[in-house]
Design a protein around this motif. Structure first.
Motif, PDB file in Angstrom:
ATOM      1  N   ARG A 175      47.080  -9.333   7.844  1.00  0.00           N
ATOM      2  CA  ARG A 175      48.463  -9.810   7.843  1.00  0.00           C
ATOM      3  C   ARG A 175      49.357  -8.939   6.959  1.00  0.00           C
ATOM      4  O   ARG A 175      50.525  -8.691   7.289  1.00  0.00           O
ATOM      5  CB  ARG A 175      48.504 -11.271   7.375  1.00  0.00           C
ATOM      6  N   ILE A 176      48.814  -8.452   5.859  1.00  0.00           N
ATOM      7  CA  ILE A 176      49.588  -7.552   5.005  1.00  0.00           C
ATOM      8  C   ILE A 176      49.912  -6.263   5.757  1.00  0.00           C
ATOM      9  O   ILE A 176      51.047  -5.755   5.719  1.00  0.00           O
ATOM     10  CB  ILE A 176      48.811  -7.230   3.709  1.00  0.00           C
ATOM     11  N   ALA A 177      48.921  -5.717   6.450  1.00  0.00           N
ATOM     12  CA  ALA A 177      49.136  -4.477   7.193  1.00  0.00           C
ATOM     13  C   ALA A 177      50.213  -4.658   8.263  1.00  0.00           C
ATOM     14  O   ALA A 177      51.075  -3.793   8.460  1.00  0.00           O
ATOM     15  CB  ALA A 177      47.828  -4.011   7.826  1.00  0.00           C
ATOM     16  N   ALA A 196      42.647   9.152  12.196  1.00  0.00           N
ATOM     17  CA  ALA A 196      43.290   8.599  10.999  1.00  0.00           C
ATOM     18  C   ALA A 196      42.489   8.919   9.740  1.00  0.00           C
ATOM     19  O   ALA A 196      43.075   9.124   8.664  1.00  0.00           O
ATOM     20  CB  ALA A 196      43.454   7.093  11.150  1.00  0.00           C
ATOM     21  N   ARG A 197      41.178   8.967   9.869  1.00  0.00           N
ATOM     22  CA  ARG A 197      40.338   9.252   8.699  1.00  0.00           C
ATOM     23  C   ARG A 197      40.264  10.740   8.379  1.00  0.00           C
ATOM     24  O   ARG A 197      39.863  11.115   7.282  1.00  0.00           O
ATOM     25  CB  ARG A 197      38.935   8.709   8.950  1.00  0.00           C
ATOM     26  N   PRO A 242      45.161   2.469   3.373  1.00  0.00           N
ATOM     27  CA  PRO A 242      43.867   1.778   3.249  1.00  0.00           C
ATOM     28  C   PRO A 242      43.827   0.449   4.000  1.00  0.00           C
ATOM     29  O   PRO A 242      42.844   0.140   4.694  1.00  0.00           O
ATOM     30  CB  PRO A 242      43.709   1.576   1.735  1.00  0.00           C
ATOM     31  N   GLY A 243      44.886  -0.342   3.880  1.00  0.00           N
ATOM     32  CA  GLY A 243      44.922  -1.616   4.585  1.00  0.00           C
ATOM     33  C   GLY A 243      44.971  -1.438   6.091  1.00  0.00           C
ATOM     34  O   GLY A 243      44.337  -2.191   6.840  1.00  0.00           O
ATOM     35  N   GLY A 269      44.599  -5.017  -4.891  1.00  0.00           N
ATOM     36  CA  GLY A 269      45.387  -3.799  -4.764  1.00  0.00           C
ATOM     37  C   GLY A 269      46.324  -3.824  -3.574  1.00  0.00           C
ATOM     38  O   GLY A 269      47.464  -3.331  -3.650  1.00  0.00           O
ATOM     39  N   GLU A 270      45.877  -4.418  -2.472  1.00  0.00           N
ATOM     40  CA  GLU A 270      46.725  -4.504  -1.283  1.00  0.00           C
ATOM     41  C   GLU A 270      47.926  -5.419  -1.544  1.00  0.00           C
ATOM     42  O   GLU A 270      49.048  -5.128  -1.106  1.00  0.00           O
ATOM     43  CB  GLU A 270      45.915  -5.029  -0.098  1.00  0.00           C
TER      44      GLU A 270
END
Length: 423
Positions: free
Chosen positions: A319-321, A387-388, A349-350, A264-265
């Motif tokens: 790394r995606i984030a 953040a949550r 989420p990431g 999903g990410e």
């Protein structure tokens, strides 16, 4: 003639008055400048730095004391089922509040503060004073608790209770090596290395606790010997084993959750790039060229992930984030509010997973570190909690990214402390 005499008389009185006023004003300016210079002098800055250093040392001492109180209160509850004096629990709650408030004050007097040295010194002294008062209250509560223990329990009973809790811990631990073996079979070493360290430490601490309890039991049966030293050390080893077990479980959970979330990410990252391409079409040439460069960088980063993504799920999501963070920065205000909201929802989420992983690494590194590292760690925890809880995805994403930066700062400061002290 009369007019000339009047003017002369006025000047005779006015000129000295003006001279006096000018001299007084000049003196005031000079005094004010001198006071200001003195407040910002190297001597004043050095005194402020010394006061801040002392406040940091005191704050670390209080933070360690809070950790010890957690252990003692837990032990008291396990042994006596809440029948012991409440003073120790009250002391822990007070110490936690004082520590948290002191962390907040300490953040305001860092090296980049705009405060005058005198104000830095005042706030640092306030921290030291409150810590000293709180440590006194802790010692008083401990003395009261020890008196109660001497009157109401025995070393043999404490050893038996500790053995029961060690047995429960071993049941909870299960087979740490088996859990690590599962991770080793599926993922790269960089993913499970920390879990393996935690598993080995948990087993070693549990074994050492068992040996200490055996010695304590032997001492408890001999009236001429004291079992308290071995018993206290065994309690700390049990606590360490619990902490290491939690680290192992957290590492396993983070890895498996990252592996499940990875497809999903990756899809969300590709969608973010597509949206950036659409946004680029409506920009001026210069802005479009800058965004195009950022898009190429994002595409290159994403392509390089595909080869080892499945073997390194937490590192890949990290790394995606970071790639999406850079892409958001390049997009700037070019997106509509709806586009920003959609992007934040898919990036959140990431970002949360990355911040949580960084926080876990920082928590392991900060043990034994100085005040600056601990303050950053506390700030990271606060930002991650925000953040949550924040409903707005854009604000929540900002908080998650701040949590990541604070956690990385905490780990870097902790590493520097270790290098500086030669540990």
């Amino acid at each position: 003639m009369a007019t000339a005499q009047l003017v002369g008389e006025i000047l005779r009185w006015a000129v000295p008055a003006v001279v006096v006023a000018v001299v007084a004003a000049t003196a005031i300016v000079v005094i004010a400048w001198s006071v200001r210079a003195a407040r910002r002098s190297p001597r004043a800055r050095s005194a402020a730095a010394d006061a801040r250093t002392k406040a940091g040392v005191d704050l670390v001492r209080l933070d360690d004391a809070v950790g010890e109180l957690d252990l003692e209160v837990g032990l008291s509850g396990a042994l006596y089922g809440g029948g012991s004096p409440a003073s120790l629990r009250r002391a822990r709650m007070t110490a936690q509040h004082v520590r948290d408030d002191a962390f907040d004050v300490f953040r305001t007097i860092d090296d980049e503060t705009d405060l005058l040295p005198a104000e830095v010194q005042r706030r640092a002294r306030l921290i030291s004073t409150r810590v000293t008062e709180t440590m006194g209250a802790i010692e008083h509560a401990r003395a009261e608790h020890e008196r109660w223990m001497g009157e109401n329990t025995s070393a043999a009973a404490q050893v038996a209770s500790a053995r029961d809790r060690l047995a429960a811990l071993r049941a909870q631990m299960g087979e740490p090596a088996t859990l690590v073996a599962q991770l080793r079979a599926q993922y790269d070493e960089s993913e499970w290395k920390d879990a393996a360290v935690a598993a080995d430490a948990a087993a070693a601490h549990a074994d050492e606790a068992a040996e200490l309890l055996d010695r304590a039991a032997a001492d408890a049966s001999d009236p001429s010997r004291s079992a308290l030293a071995d018993l206290a050390l065994a309690e700390r080893r049990i606590r360490s084993a619990q902490t290491d077990t939690q680290r192992l479980e957290n590492a396993h959970r983070l890895i498996t959750q990252a592996a499940a979330a990875l497809p999903g990410e990756l899809d969300a990252a590709r969608d973010a790039i597509r949206q950036a391409l659409v946004t680029r079409e409506g920009l001026e040439p210069d802005a479009a060229d800058r965004l195009a460069a950022a898009i190429r960088d994002a595409e290159s980063s994403l392509t390089s992930l595909d080869e080892d993504a499945a073997r390194r799920p937490t590192a890949t999501i990290d790394r995606i984030a970071r790639m999406r963070d850079r892409l958001d920065l390049a997009l700037g205000d070019a997106r509509t509010a709806q586009q920003r909201l959609r992007g934040a929802r898919t990036a959140l989420p990431g970002a949360l997973a990355t911040a949580q992983s960084a926080l876990a690494r920082a928590e392991a590194s900060v043990v034994g570190a100085g005040a600056d590292a601990r303050v950053r760690l506390a700030a990271a925890r606060d930002e991650l909690a925000k953040a949550r809880q924040i409903a707005d995805p854009v604000d929540a994403l900002d908080a998650a990214r701040r949590a990541l930066r604070r956690a990385e700062d905490a780990q870097a400061l902790a590493d520097y402390d270790r290098l500086s002290s030669g540990r």
